[in-house]
Scaffold this motif. Structure first.
Motif, PDB file in Angstrom:
ATOM      1  N   TRP A 253       0.817  -1.207   0.000  1.00 47.58           N
ATOM      2  CA  TRP A 253       0.000   0.000   0.000  1.00 47.58           C
ATOM      3  C   TRP A 253       0.860   1.272   0.000  1.00 47.58           C
ATOM      4  N   TYR A 314      -3.714   5.458   5.138  1.00 48.58           N
ATOM      5  CA  TYR A 314      -3.727   4.008   4.939  1.00 48.58           C
ATOM      6  C   TYR A 314      -5.041   3.540   4.312  1.00 48.58           C
ATOM      7  N   ARG A 318      -5.547   1.749   0.630  1.00 54.27           N
ATOM      8  CA  ARG A 318      -6.166   0.444   0.459  1.00 54.27           C
ATOM      9  C   ARG A 318      -7.380   0.528  -0.460  1.00 54.27           C
ATOM     10  N   ASP A 321      -6.199   0.707  -3.938  1.00 56.12           N
ATOM     11  CA  ASP A 321      -5.762  -0.631  -4.393  1.00 56.12           C
ATOM     12  C   ASP A 321      -6.937  -1.462  -4.856  1.00 56.12           C
TER      13      ASP A 321
END
Length: 324
Positions: A253, A314, A318, A321
Motif C-alpha cells: 500500500w 492508509y 487500500r 488498491d
C-alpha cells in the motif's frame, strides 16, 4: 531527472565549501572527544569540550545535508551556491569561537566578560548567527519553488528547511531569559546576559544539573529543546522518506509516491506541532521531564492527530488498491 522541455537535468557537483565545513566539524568532534578524556575541566558540571562536540556534530550533519541537497537539479544554482558558502564560512567562524572558548575554560554564548578574546568573539556571534539564519531562510525560499526529486523526498527537504528556519528563530528567544551568574572552569564567576533555561527569578538557573548527554534543564523550561528539534527535523524527515521507500516490498500500500508523500505531510504537521508544543512548555518554565496536565493533554491531542492522519492515508491507499 528531466526538465519540462524533456532535456536531462544532471546533478551538480558537491558543494566544496560545505564539505570543507563538515570535514572541519568532524575534526573538531574528534578533538573534543580526546579533550573530554585528557582535560578534566568542567563548565556547568560537564566537560568544557562537550559543547564543541555537540556543535561540531550538528554542523557536520547539517552541512552534509545541504551539500547533498544543492547537488540536486534546481534553478538559481549560482545563488544557492553562494548561500551555501555563506553558511559554511559563517558556521566555521561561529563554531570555531565556541571551540576557542572551550579551550579557555569559559562560556561562548551570552558571555559578558570584557577581555579582548571574548569581546571579539561576541562580535563574531552578533554578525554570524544572523548570517546563518538569513542564508538558510533564502535557501528555503529558493528550494520551496523547485521540484528537485521525487515527491516524498521533496516534501522532506522543503519542510526540513523551514523547520530549520523555525529552530533558528526560536534560538533567539534564549536572549530574553534574563541575566545570570555562572562559574568558569577555574571557579571564577562570570555574568551571562541570558541563558537556556526559563525560570523566573533564578540567577543561576543554568548551573543546575540537567539531563544526561543533552544537558537539558530539569528545573525549568529549556529553549534548547525546540531549537534542537527544529534544526534536525530535516534529517528525521529524510530518514522517514527513505524508510517508507524501503518498506514498499513488505507493505504494497506504500508503493505510490502519492501515499508516501501524504504520510510525509502528516509527519511534517506532527513534527511542527511537536516543536510548537516543546517551545510552549519551555516558555512556561516547565521542564521536559515534568509536564503538567495541560502539556500532557496537548501532547495527547497531537498524537491523536498524527494517528488519525496515518490511518486516513492508509485507508485511502487500500481503497485505491481495491479500485484498481
Amino acid at each position: 531527472m528531466r526538465s519540462r522541455t524533456g532535456s536531462v537535468r544532471e546533478e551538480g557537483p558537491w558543494h566544496g565549501p560545505l564539505l570543507v565545513n563538515s570535514a572541519l566539524m568532524v575534526a573538531l568532534v574528534v578533538v573534543s572527544v580526546v579533550g573530554m578524556v585528557v582535560d578534566d575541566r568542567l563548565l556547568l558540571g560537564e566537560s568544557v569540550w562537550v559543547k564543541p562536540a555537540k556543535f561540531g556534530f550538528a554542523f557536520a550533519l547539517y552541512g552534509l545535508t545541504l551539500a547533498w541537497m544543492l547537488r540536486l537539479p534546481h534553478r538559481g544554482r549560482r545563488v544557492s551556491w553562494w548561500l551555501g558558502t555563506v553558511f559554511a564560512v559563517t558556521g566555521v567562524l561561529d563554531v570555531g569561537f565556541i571551540a576557542v572558548q572551550a579551550a579557555r575554560g569559559t562560556f561562548s554564548h551570552f558571555n559578558t566578560a570584557t577581555d579582548p578574546v571574548n569581546t571579539i568573539g561576541q562580535q563574531v556571534f552578533a554578525s554570524g548567527v544572523p548570517g546563518l539564519f538569513v542564508a538558510n531562510l533564502v535557501l528555503a525560499v529558493i528550494i520551496s519553488w523547485q521540484k528537485l526529486t521525487d515527491q516524498p523526498t521533496r516534501i522532506a527537504l522543503k519542510a526540513g528547511l523551514w523547520l530549520a528556519v523555525t529552530g533558528m528563530m526560536l534560538g533567539y528567544l534564549m536572549g530574553f531569559t534574563g541575566p545570570q551568574l555562572v562559574r568558569q572552569s577555574d571557579g571564577t564567576v562570570v555574568g551571562l546576559m541570558a541563558g537556556h533555561t526559563v525560570r523566573a527569578g533564578d540567577t543561576a538557573r543554568d548551573s543546575a544539573p540537567g539531563l544526561p548527554i543533552t544537558g537539558w534543564s530539569t528545573i525549568g523550561g529549556d529553549l534548547r529543546i525546540p531549537h534542537f528539534l527544529g534544526l534536525h527535523g530535516i534529517q528525521l524527515l529524510l530518514v522517514l522518506a527513505v524508510a517508507l521507500l524501503a518498506l514498499v516490498p513488505r507493505y504494497p500500500w506504500l508503493r505510490t509516491e502519492t501515499t508516501r508523500a501524504a504520510l510525509l505531510v502528516v509527519a511534517t504537521l506532527g513534527y511542527f506541532g511537536l516543536v510548537t508544543l516543546t517551545c510552549w512548555q519551555a516558555l512556561r518554565g516547565q521542564p521536559l521531564t515534568d509536564p503538567d496536565s495541560t502539556t500532557l493533554g496537548a501532547g495527547a491531542a497531537l498524537a491523536l492527530f498524527v494517528t488519525a492522519g496515518v490511518i486516513t492515508v492508509y485507508l485511502r491507499a487500500r481503497e485505491a488498491d481495491r479500485a484498481s
